[in-house]
Motif scaffolding. Sequence first.
Motif, PDB file in Angstrom:
ATOM      1  N   ALA A 163      -5.456  10.831  24.043  1.00 40.08           N
ATOM      2  CA  ALA A 163      -5.049  11.598  22.848  1.00 40.08           C
ATOM      3  C   ALA A 163      -4.901  13.093  23.125  1.00 40.08           C
ATOM      4  N   ASP A 164      -5.775  13.652  23.997  1.00 41.46           N
ATOM      5  CA  ASP A 164      -5.719  15.092  24.269  1.00 41.46           C
ATOM      6  C   ASP A 164      -4.440  15.494  25.010  1.00 41.46           C
ATOM      7  N   LEU A 165      -3.744  14.512  25.590  1.00 40.66           N
ATOM      8  CA  LEU A 165      -2.539  14.825  26.371  1.00 40.66           C
ATOM      9  C   LEU A 165      -1.253  14.503  25.621  1.00 40.66           C
ATOM     10  N   PRO A 206     -30.478  21.002  25.621  1.00 36.58           N
ATOM     11  CA  PRO A 206     -29.837  20.206  26.678  1.00 36.58           C
ATOM     12  C   PRO A 206     -29.310  21.045  27.837  1.00 36.58           C
ATOM     13  N   GLU A 207     -28.724  22.219  27.529  1.00 35.90           N
ATOM     14  CA  GLU A 207     -28.132  23.072  28.574  1.00 35.90           C
ATOM     15  C   GLU A 207     -29.175  23.520  29.593  1.00 35.90           C
ATOM     16  N   ARG A 208     -30.449  23.591  29.159  1.00 33.29           N
ATOM     17  CA  ARG A 208     -31.490  24.027  30.096  1.00 33.29           C
ATOM     18  C   ARG A 208     -31.614  23.049  31.258  1.00 33.29           C
ATOM     19  N   GLY A 209     -31.325  21.779  30.999  1.00 33.09           N
ATOM     20  CA  GLY A 209     -31.368  20.773  32.069  1.00 33.09           C
ATOM     21  C   GLY A 209     -30.354  21.091  33.149  1.00 33.09           C
ATOM     22  N   LEU A 210     -29.151  21.442  32.709  1.00 32.22           N
ATOM     23  CA  LEU A 210     -28.076  21.780  33.639  1.00 32.22           C
ATOM     24  C   LEU A 210     -28.407  23.071  34.395  1.00 32.22           C
ATOM     25  N   LEU A 211     -28.944  24.060  33.666  1.00 32.38           N
ATOM     26  CA  LEU A 211     -29.273  25.331  34.309  1.00 32.38           C
ATOM     27  C   LEU A 211     -30.387  25.146  35.346  1.00 32.38           C
ATOM     28  N   GLY A 259     -25.364  18.091  25.685  1.00 27.15           N
ATOM     29  CA  GLY A 259     -25.356  18.808  24.412  1.00 27.15           C
ATOM     30  C   GLY A 259     -24.800  17.998  23.261  1.00 27.15           C
ATOM     31  N   GLY A 260     -24.943  18.570  22.074  1.00 25.14           N
ATOM     32  CA  GLY A 260     -24.442  17.910  20.871  1.00 25.14           C
ATOM     33  C   GLY A 260     -25.173  18.438  19.665  1.00 25.14           C
ATOM     34  N   PRO A 261     -24.592  18.263  18.467  1.00 29.92           N
ATOM     35  CA  PRO A 261     -25.171  18.852  17.252  1.00 29.92           C
ATOM     36  C   PRO A 261     -26.602  18.389  16.973  1.00 29.92           C
ATOM     37  N   TYR A 318     -21.191  18.000  41.039  1.00 28.85           N
ATOM     38  CA  TYR A 318     -19.796  17.891  40.600  1.00 28.85           C
ATOM     39  C   TYR A 318     -19.785  17.540  39.119  1.00 28.85           C
ATOM     40  N   GLU A 319     -18.957  18.222  38.346  1.00 28.63           N
ATOM     41  CA  GLU A 319     -18.938  17.961  36.899  1.00 28.63           C
ATOM     42  C   GLU A 319     -17.614  18.402  36.302  1.00 28.63           C
ATOM     43  N   PRO A 320     -17.165  17.718  35.255  1.00 24.83           N
ATOM     44  CA  PRO A 320     -15.994  18.223  34.552  1.00 24.83           C
ATOM     45  C   PRO A 320     -16.330  19.546  33.873  1.00 24.83           C
ATOM     46  N   VAL A 321     -15.285  20.355  33.603  1.00 27.18           N
ATOM     47  CA  VAL A 321     -15.510  21.642  32.938  1.00 27.18           C
ATOM     48  C   VAL A 321     -15.829  21.442  31.456  1.00 27.18           C
ATOM     49  N   HIS A 322     -15.305  20.358  30.872  1.00 30.52           N
ATOM     50  CA  HIS A 322     -15.492  20.167  29.434  1.00 30.52           C
ATOM     51  C   HIS A 322     -16.934  19.825  29.059  1.00 30.52           C
ATOM     52  N   GLY A 323     -17.233  19.928  27.770  1.00 31.31           N
ATOM     53  CA  GLY A 323     -18.557  19.594  27.258  1.00 31.31           C
ATOM     54  C   GLY A 323     -18.620  18.154  26.770  1.00 31.31           C
ATOM     55  N   SER A 324     -19.565  17.909  25.850  1.00 32.39           N
ATOM     56  CA  SER A 324     -19.846  16.533  25.437  1.00 32.39           C
ATOM     57  C   SER A 324     -18.924  16.060  24.308  1.00 32.39           C
ATOM     58  N   ALA A 325     -18.041  16.941  23.839  1.00 32.15           N
ATOM     59  CA  ALA A 325     -17.016  16.603  22.836  1.00 32.15           C
ATOM     60  C   ALA A 325     -17.542  15.711  21.703  1.00 32.15           C
ATOM     61  N   PRO A 326     -18.537  16.184  20.938  1.00 29.33           N
ATOM     62  CA  PRO A 326     -19.124  15.344  19.891  1.00 29.33           C
ATOM     63  C   PRO A 326     -18.105  14.876  18.849  1.00 29.33           C
ATOM     64  N   ASP A 327     -17.014  15.642  18.696  1.00 26.62           N
ATOM     65  CA  ASP A 327     -16.007  15.261  17.689  1.00 26.62           C
ATOM     66  C   ASP A 327     -15.288  13.952  18.017  1.00 26.62           C
ATOM     67  N   ILE A 328     -15.285  13.558  19.296  1.00 23.69           N
ATOM     68  CA  ILE A 328     -14.609  12.298  19.648  1.00 23.69           C
ATOM     69  C   ILE A 328     -15.544  11.302  20.343  1.00 23.69           C
ATOM     70  N   ALA A 329     -16.833  11.676  20.479  1.00 27.97           N
ATOM     71  CA  ALA A 329     -17.767  10.807  21.216  1.00 27.97           C
ATOM     72  C   ALA A 329     -17.860   9.435  20.566  1.00 27.97           C
ATOM     73  N   GLY A 389     -22.942  12.609  24.593  1.00 23.98           N
ATOM     74  CA  GLY A 389     -21.596  12.585  24.003  1.00 23.98           C
ATOM     75  C   GLY A 389     -20.644  11.715  24.806  1.00 23.98           C
ATOM     76  N   ILE A 390     -19.488  12.301  25.190  1.00 25.01           N
ATOM     77  CA  ILE A 390     -18.517  11.516  25.963  1.00 25.01           C
ATOM     78  C   ILE A 390     -18.929  11.359  27.424  1.00 25.01           C
ATOM     79  N   GLY A 391     -20.023  12.032  27.842  1.00 24.87           N
ATOM     80  CA  GLY A 391     -20.477  11.934  29.243  1.00 24.87           C
ATOM     81  C   GLY A 391     -20.572  10.484  29.719  1.00 24.87           C
TER      82      GLY A 391
HETATM   83  P1  NAD Z   1     -16.145  20.551  24.448  1.00 27.35           P
HETATM   84  O1  NAD Z   1     -15.596  20.788  25.813  1.00 27.35           O
HETATM   85  O2  NAD Z   1     -17.166  19.499  24.343  1.00 27.35           O
HETATM   86  O3  NAD Z   1     -14.941  20.209  23.448  1.00 27.35           O
HETATM   87  C1  NAD Z   1     -13.896  21.138  23.101  1.00 27.35           C
HETATM   88  C2  NAD Z   1     -12.690  20.350  22.561  1.00 27.35           C
HETATM   89  O4  NAD Z   1     -12.028  19.684  23.641  1.00 27.35           O
HETATM   90  C3  NAD Z   1     -13.064  19.270  21.570  1.00 27.35           C
HETATM   91  O5  NAD Z   1     -12.087  19.191  20.583  1.00 27.35           O
HETATM   92  C4  NAD Z   1     -13.082  18.012  22.393  1.00 27.35           C
HETATM   93  O6  NAD Z   1     -12.783  16.838  21.663  1.00 27.35           O
HETATM   94  C5  NAD Z   1     -12.018  18.292  23.437  1.00 27.35           C
HETATM   95  N1  NAD Z   1     -12.329  17.627  24.706  1.00 27.35           N
HETATM   96  C6  NAD Z   1     -13.267  18.033  25.614  1.00 27.35           C
HETATM   97  N2  NAD Z   1     -13.309  17.185  26.639  1.00 27.35           N
HETATM   98  C7  NAD Z   1     -12.399  16.238  26.407  1.00 27.35           C
HETATM   99  C8  NAD Z   1     -11.989  15.065  27.108  1.00 27.35           C
HETATM  100  N3  NAD Z   1     -12.526  14.713  28.304  1.00 27.35           N
HETATM  101  N4  NAD Z   1     -11.030  14.290  26.555  1.00 27.35           N
HETATM  102  C9  NAD Z   1     -10.469  14.625  25.377  1.00 27.35           C
HETATM  103  N5  NAD Z   1     -10.806  15.708  24.668  1.00 27.35           N
HETATM  104  C10 NAD Z   1     -11.772  16.509  25.171  1.00 27.35           C
HETATM  105  O7  NAD Z   1     -16.735  21.950  23.942  1.00 27.35           O
HETATM  106  P2  NAD Z   1     -17.544  22.289  22.592  1.00 27.35           P
HETATM  107  O8  NAD Z   1     -17.001  21.489  21.458  1.00 27.35           O
HETATM  108  O9  NAD Z   1     -17.542  23.759  22.522  1.00 27.35           O
HETATM  109  O10 NAD Z   1     -19.038  21.835  22.879  1.00 27.35           O
HETATM  110  C11 NAD Z   1     -19.579  20.580  22.489  1.00 27.35           C
HETATM  111  C12 NAD Z   1     -20.965  20.435  23.110  1.00 27.35           C
HETATM  112  O11 NAD Z   1     -20.850  20.409  24.540  1.00 27.35           O
HETATM  113  C13 NAD Z   1     -21.900  21.596  22.779  1.00 27.35           C
HETATM  114  O12 NAD Z   1     -23.189  21.074  22.593  1.00 27.35           O
HETATM  115  C14 NAD Z   1     -21.857  22.458  24.015  1.00 27.35           C
HETATM  116  O13 NAD Z   1     -23.025  23.195  24.200  1.00 27.35           O
HETATM  117  C15 NAD Z   1     -21.716  21.413  25.102  1.00 27.35           C
HETATM  118  N6  NAD Z   1     -21.084  21.878  26.346  1.00 27.35           N
HETATM  119  C16 NAD Z   1     -21.557  21.338  27.488  1.00 27.35           C
HETATM  120  C17 NAD Z   1     -20.963  21.663  28.690  1.00 27.35           C
HETATM  121  C18 NAD Z   1     -21.466  20.981  29.935  1.00 27.35           C
HETATM  122  O14 NAD Z   1     -22.148  19.984  29.847  1.00 27.35           O
HETATM  123  N7  NAD Z   1     -21.152  21.490  31.093  1.00 27.35           N
HETATM  124  C19 NAD Z   1     -19.873  22.536  28.742  1.00 27.35           C
HETATM  125  C20 NAD Z   1     -19.383  23.055  27.530  1.00 27.35           C
HETATM  126  C21 NAD Z   1     -19.992  22.711  26.324  1.00 27.35           C
END
Ligand code: NAD
Length: 368
Positions: A340-342, A89-94, A76-78, A283-294, A13-15
């Motif tokens: 955009a998120d800010l 994918p999460e199993r890799g991280l675990l 991760g991602g759909p 070290y990693e950001p808390v957010h996920g792969s954000a497929p909606d904006i990838a 995703g956005i990784g």
């Molecule tokens: P997410 O953190 O990917 O996204 C949640 C929301 O926050 C989305 O609307 C996204 O666009 C936004 N967002 C997240 N990070 C952003 C960024 N850096 N900049 C701008 N907007 C950002 O969580 P989710 O949608 O619940 O999960 C999507 C995928 O990520 C799933 O497959 C999930 O399993 C995986 N995931 C992975 C991790 C990880 O790798 N550590 C953590 C959480 C979720």
Amino acid sequence: MANPTLLILAGDGIGPEVMGQVKRVIGWFGDKRGLAFDVSEDLVGGAAYDAHGTPLHDDTMAKALAADAVLLGAVGGPKYDDLDFSVKPERGLLRLRKEMDLFSNLRPAQCFDALADFSSLKKDIVAGLDIMIVRELTSGVYFGEPRGIFEEGNERVGINTQRYTEGEIDRVARSAFELARRRNKKVCSMEKANVMESGILWREVVQKVRDADYPDIDLSHMYADNGAMQLVRAPKQFDVILTDNLFGDILSDCAAMLTGSLGMLPSASLGAPTDAGRPRALYEPVHGSAPDIAGQGKANPIACFLSFAMALRYSFDQGDEAARLEAAIEQVLADGARTADLMGEEGGTPISTTDMGDAILNALDASL
Ligand code: NAD
């Protein structure tokens, strides 16, 4: 002396997008500050599954164990939602967390002044906030035995066990005290010693470690429910909060939201020191792969920049350079740059992931 080694696992995703900007920042520190790293890259999560049929190849695991620090994007991602649990994918991280034995999870809650309006709390309560939650990550109620759903008479009973050994408490307490020494030398340990024996042991061991080896640290104890209240009432009273896996899970998410966007939150997971004297570290950001904006250039790379700043501080003893990067981020936000998120209610035009990278590199140049 050989350069320290950094393994980059950008993931899915956005990784790769946010990591692309972090690589520019890493290059900047090499060129301008003489802080060169031997950087290698590999696959994790869905990307690794696509290439190898597994979310983490054994070779990658070996590289992670050998690296001075690992920097991960997101997984991760759909596309991978229907995969068997064992290759998700999460199993890799675990697997990384488990085999690197990363027992200490660091989640800062830091509020940049320019973003104080994003918090759900009043601005004066969060402006300038800078606290760190240290959560025990590999034991406690998520792992304790017995666990399961059992038949008992004519009904079922669900059981999980909160279990901590003295050794497990000792090592995460040391991790918190070491961290506090690089900050304001203040630790508040949270448990429920009033109702849980594991909490009584937790409190005893944390106090013992402090008295024996960290007399310079100001240690206090608080019941975790009061801690939750204090976090939203007056979060600036804390510096480092030390807590177990379950309470840490909840308290760290609560603290994170004091500061606003998911795109701003870094984390570190640390293990025992290796022969080189550094802790094993991811070290990693808390957010996920954000497929909606990838793939759209909308992702905020700051959480990933801040994760690299944590690596500079906690793996490479470069606190001044970490502060330089954090100050550059603070400056860019104060100047009004927003992905955009800010974007707040006042509107405006968001900038792209690459533009944010450019702005932060310019601010770093200006810091010289
Ligand atoms: P997410 O953190 O990917 O996204 C949640 C929301 O926050 C989305 O609307 C996204 O666009 C936004 N967002 C997240 N990070 C952003 C960024 N850096 N900049 C701008 N907007 C950002 O969580 P989710 O949608 O619940 O999960 C999507 C995928 O990520 C799933 O497959 C999930 O399993 C995986 N995931 C992975 C991790 C990880 O790798 N550590 C953590 C959480 C979720």
